[in-house]
Design an enzyme around this catalytic site. Structure first.
Site, short mmCIF file in Angstrom:
data_model
loop_
_atom_site.label_atom_id
_atom_site.label_comp_id
_atom_site.label_asym_id
_atom_site.label_seq_id
_atom_site.Cartn_x
_atom_site.Cartn_y
_atom_site.Cartn_z
N GLY A 20 0.81 -1.20 0.00
CA GLY A 20 0.00 0.00 0.00
C GLY A 20 0.85 1.26 0.00
O GLY A 20 0.52 2.25 -0.66
N THR A 21 1.97 1.23 0.73
CA THR A 21 2.87 2.38 0.75
C THR A 21 3.43 2.65 -0.64
O THR A 21 3.51 3.80 -1.08
CB THR A 21 4.01 2.14 1.75
OG1 THR A 21 3.46 2.10 3.08
CG2 THR A 21 5.06 3.23 1.68
N GLN B 287 -7.79 1.59 5.00
CA GLN B 287 -8.55 1.14 6.16
C GLN B 287 -10.01 0.84 5.84
O GLN B 287 -10.65 0.07 6.54
CB GLN B 287 -8.48 2.17 7.28
CG GLN B 287 -7.14 2.28 7.95
CD GLN B 287 -6.72 1.00 8.68
OE1 GLN B 287 -7.55 0.18 9.07
NE2 GLN B 287 -5.43 0.83 8.84
N SER C 70 -4.26 -1.45 0.51
CA SER C 70 -3.29 -2.47 0.92
C SER C 70 -4.01 -3.74 1.34
O SER C 70 -4.90 -3.70 2.19
CB SER C 70 -2.43 -1.94 2.07
OG SER C 70 -1.42 -2.84 2.42
N ALA C 71 -3.61 -4.88 0.77
CA ALA C 71 -4.35 -6.13 0.96
C ALA C 71 -4.34 -6.63 2.39
O ALA C 71 -5.32 -7.23 2.85
CB ALA C 71 -3.80 -7.21 0.03
N HIS C 72 -3.24 -6.43 3.13
CA HIS C 72 -3.20 -7.02 4.46
C HIS C 72 -4.12 -6.31 5.45
O HIS C 72 -4.31 -6.79 6.56
CB HIS C 72 -1.76 -7.06 4.99
CG HIS C 72 -1.19 -5.74 5.37
ND1 HIS C 72 -0.65 -4.86 4.47
CD2 HIS C 72 -1.08 -5.13 6.58
CE1 HIS C 72 -0.21 -3.79 5.09
NE2 HIS C 72 -0.46 -3.92 6.38
N CYS D 38 4.87 6.95 23.88
CA CYS D 38 5.59 6.00 24.75
C CYS D 38 5.75 4.64 24.10
O CYS D 38 6.45 3.78 24.63
CB CYS D 38 4.85 5.85 26.07
SG CYS D 38 4.64 7.39 26.97
#
Length: 460
Positions: A69-70, A177, A194-196, A320
């Protein structure tokens, strides 16, 4: 062990597993070759492209598969900016885009381009009018995600797309998303996913570019995927990605209703059972499976570790838990509390019993972490309040600066101030958020020899 981090990577869908195994046997050959094995591979690739295009809402020849996807986002932004370079070199995007968009924007600026970051409200949504105002005569491209990856807020894509169309500016939508839950509203010019994120295998992205959108692929030329995604296609993974997207979308409507009810329960019960918690994101216009909340006086990394010990896999946007030690850019843009941040994103099939057990465990875990960090309980004011105090929290990470502030606020008179010295970037976000939650006045930030001085006035 309940897995509540589908927004990072959804578990592999059973249909994806079946399709992947079958394609390993049938789709190993080069789909560009004319012999039998190559023709068989080409049929599989064409079928996967048609299925993905149907889900996206575009023509098959408008869609290419990428390695992630990136990669799709970077290729889309670079190609669109280059294709419209005669118009100008200005890029507009929201302040809460995925880091892939922000990194591409930073590279564009470093190369001499310009960018406008459109702010969001406290729910994480852009104002369409503000986005429209960011469009200029030299704007080559606009970017807006369909829904936020950290807080789940859906963006007004249709309204922004209409404004972009009126200005003659193509809109790239990052739909990573949301695509598994349904189609993106019409009006976009480019779309990446993005497939995942929907239960397909990792290492497969998709990029759709509408016909008529000026686009010039960057980098060395390639013969595959219309020259927009060079390299040999990972055909088995592509087949599995397309098959799982269709399967997920077939059951999305019913599963969205079920998961939305579970998320609504999390939103209400967390606020009831955990003191000093802020549930963030739009309560209505949001993804059905995702909820984020931040717990005051809590170290996010410790909180996630303790939840993991109790067999719950969750994630966080808190500074954090970040290798950069800076607050989440999404939470920062929203102006909400960042410390003790927990993101719950339920994969399809999540059992209600697992959610109930999480809601039983969470208050106990938060209380333990707060006690370990020495978080203050509500205390009566000092009998002889001081006129002002200075708290030195230099060199101490979140949430310690806020905890130290809370410990001493009762020691100053009403109307007096406490100045917190801190060099943790999260303090810039969390001290104002604490003031809003506690009904105190955040006066502002002042320069200091080291770090910054954050001034708080006691109101009650």
């Amino acid at each position: 062990m309940p897995y509540f981090d589908a927004a990072s990577a959804a578990p592999l869908h059973p249909v994806a597993r079946q399709a992947l195994l079958a394609a390993l046997d049938e789709g190993w050959a080069d789909p560009a070759r004319l012999y039998r094995e190559g023709r068989r591979a080409r049929l599989l690739l064409d079928a996967a492209r048609e299925a993905a295009a149907e889900a996206v809402g575009c023509r098959p020849d408008e869609l290419v598969f990428t390695s992630s996807g990136t990669t799709a986002v970077h290729a889309g932004i670079a190609g669109a900016l280059s294709g419209r370079r005669r118009v100008g070199r200005h890029l507009a995007h929201s302040a809460v885009e995925h880091s892939s968009v922000l990194h591409a924007a930073a590279a564009h600026e470093a190369a001499g381009g310009s960018c406008t970051e459109v702010p969001v409200d406290r729910f994480g949504a852009v104002d369409p009018a503000a986005f429209g105002a960011a469009l200029r005569a030299d704007t080559a491209l606009a970017c807006l995600q369909s829904a936020n990856h950290e807080v789940g807020t859906e963006q007004p894509v249709a309204e922004v797309a209409a404004l972009c169309a009126g200005a003659g500016v193509p809109l790239l939508v990052d739909a990573a998303q949301s695509l598994g839950w349904g189609p993106v509203p019409a009006g976009w010019s480019l779309l990446a996913a993005s497939a995942h994120k929907w239960g397909g295998p990792a290492g497969v992205g998709l990029l759709a570019v509408r016909k008529g959108t000026r686009f010039s692929p960057q980098g060395p030329a390639g013969e595959r995927e219309s020259g927009r995604a060079p390299g040999f296609e990972n055909l088995p993974a592509i087949v599995a990605a397309a098959a799982s997207l269709r399967a997920v979308r077939d059951g999305a409507a019913a599963e969205a209703v079920r998961l939305r009810a579970l998320v609504d329960r999390i939103r209400s019960v967390v606020a009831e059972r955990v003191p000093d918690v802020e549930v963030v994101g739009d309560p209505v216009r949001r993804l059905p499976h995702l909820v984020t909340f931040s717990c005051l006086y809590v170290d996010g990394e410790t909180l996630l570790h303790e939840l993991d010990r109790r067999e719950f896999s969750v994630s966080s946007g808190s500074s954090c838990t970040s290798s950069t030690l800076t607050p989440s850019h999404v939470l920062k843009a929203m102006g909400v509390l960042s410390e003790g941040n927990v993101r719950i994103s339920l994969p399809p099939g999540t059992a209600g019993a697992d959610v109930d057990r999480f809601l039983e465990v969470l208050p106990e875990v938060v209380a333990e972490v707060r006690e370990r960090l020495g978080a203050p309980a509500t205390a009566p004011p000092s009998p002889a309040p001081a006129a002002s105090l200075v708290v030195d929290a230099l060199g101490r990470r979140c949430p310690i600066p806020v905890i130290e502030l809370a410990k001493v606020i009762g020691e100053v008179a009403v109307g007096a101030t406490v100045t917190v010295l801190a060099d943790d970037e999260a303090a810039r976000l969390d001290i104002p958020a604490w003031c809003e939650m506690r009904g105190q006045e955040y006066v502002g930030e002042e320069p200091a020899d080291r770090g910054s001085a954050y001034v708080v006035r006691r109101l009650s």
